[in-house]
Design a protein around this motif. Sequence first.
Motif, PDB file in Angstrom:
ATOM      1  N   GLU A  29      53.028  35.027 -75.509  1.00 60.33           N
ATOM      2  CA  GLU A  29      54.341  35.051 -75.067  1.00 60.33           C
ATOM      3  C   GLU A  29      54.925  33.627 -75.369  1.00 60.33           C
ATOM      4  O   GLU A  29      54.503  32.707 -74.491  1.00 60.33           O
ATOM      5  N   HIS A  39      52.103  32.051 -72.423  1.00 60.01           N
ATOM      6  CA  HIS A  39      51.157  32.796 -71.782  1.00 60.01           C
ATOM      7  C   HIS A  39      50.526  33.832 -72.633  1.00 60.01           C
ATOM      8  O   HIS A  39      51.301  34.365 -73.428  1.00 60.01           O
ATOM      9  N   GLU A  64      46.329  38.206 -68.327  1.00 59.94           N
ATOM     10  CA  GLU A  64      47.297  37.156 -68.741  1.00 59.94           C
ATOM     11  C   GLU A  64      46.782  35.850 -68.355  1.00 59.94           C
ATOM     12  O   GLU A  64      46.722  35.526 -67.107  1.00 59.94           O
TER      13      GLU A  64
END
Length: 445
Positions: free
Chosen positions: A130, A243, A334
Amino acid sequence: MDKQRDFVLRTIEERGVKFVRLWFTDVVGTLKMVAVAPAEVEGAFAEGLGFDGSAIEGFSRAYEADVLAHPDPTTFQILPWRGEVDPTARMFCDITTPDGQPAAADPRHVLKRTLAKAADRGFTFYTHPEIEFYLLKSSKYGPKGPQPVDAAGYFDNVPGGTAHDFRRRAVRMLEDLGISVEFSHHEAGPGQNEIDLRYADALTTADNIMTFRTVVKEVAIEQGVYATFMPKPLAAHPGSGMHTHLSLFEGDTNAFFDPAGQYQLSKIGRQFVAGLLTHAPEITAVTNQFVNSYKRLWTGDEAPSYVTWGHNNRSALVRVPLYKPGKGQSARVEYRGMDSAANPYLAFSLLLAAGLKGIEEGYELPPEAENTVWELTEVERRALGYKPLPSSLDRALGLMEESELVAETLGEQVFNYVLLNKRREWSAYRAQVTPYELESNLEIL
Ligand code: GLN
Ligand code: MG
Ligand code: MG
């Protein structure tokens, strides 16, 4: 391989490609390129294209300055922003020494070597980043600092706004380059945006991140704005994190998934997370490689400062999301520490190495953090055993220097270069007298 090479040569011909850009990445994570005429491509496939690597950050020691770039035909793409007039294509390259050995300082090789270690144990490593970044009016800034293009916030829809058109154009270009985008939105900071790439094997994702940065910069130029992946460009607003969702597959099976496990995370998944947590402080100099990275990590705003994991805990370093029923294949964890300015090849190598170490050594996962870790007092955090991430580049380098895991994974040359280069950055920073010091000291001392 030969088929892919033939395909590239044929496409160059059919599409009238005039320039072929050979891309590779230096140790810091800067994209480098050399453009060749189409007639040179066949030779570059056969023998590599020679160049003097000594001027490239971290690449060659002076006595082995000559290196060869070998284009990887599977990465051939026509660039959507280099025009209708003179079509231009690109390929990522692997770098070798003249005798054909992988160049020790080629970050792509460092990742390939680490992925091969995982493959020896039967694992394929997938990642899904991300990527956050800021859109500014310009790279120039006055006393008030950089000027973002809008004043919007998290998931805002900005009618007629720059960011909207920007994301649409960038996503379209990425898709044209064969990079699938999962979603994109305005982030919390003014002018801050996020684009999430679909998961793929880690080498592809690392290449995609390099392409992504270029695409975003190109679209910004096209639209008369400036895009930055600097970890913390605005003191009063959130930094830009990268992330990344991580998973291991054994064949077609997601090795992190176990319907009976807590949060459906398998034992392998738990050990992997335990590996990430155990080694997080020593890999931070690479996942967060600038002086400025630590301004993001230590100012809250959903960036992690402590080594914890949690399920729905956005202050945790590692978050285990809930998988939708029947979606076990999407089991993943994550890692929220890394920022958008990391070298993705080196950072992914270290995340994988840390996770594999956890599996190899059978590390136990500590209890999850239930609280917002920032709201606890220092004493409470200590009682709960939450270790901090390094608070500065200097501390991160100290921890990295002691790390066998980092030395082994990066290899001697990259390891030494990162330490040398980053110590230089720290020394230069330490010598600064900042506006903050002048403001708070000059008139009263
Ligand atoms: N910008 C935050 C960071 O630096 C993340 C915000 C979010 O995606 N929830 O990590
Ligand atoms: Mg985000
Ligand atoms: Mg996230």
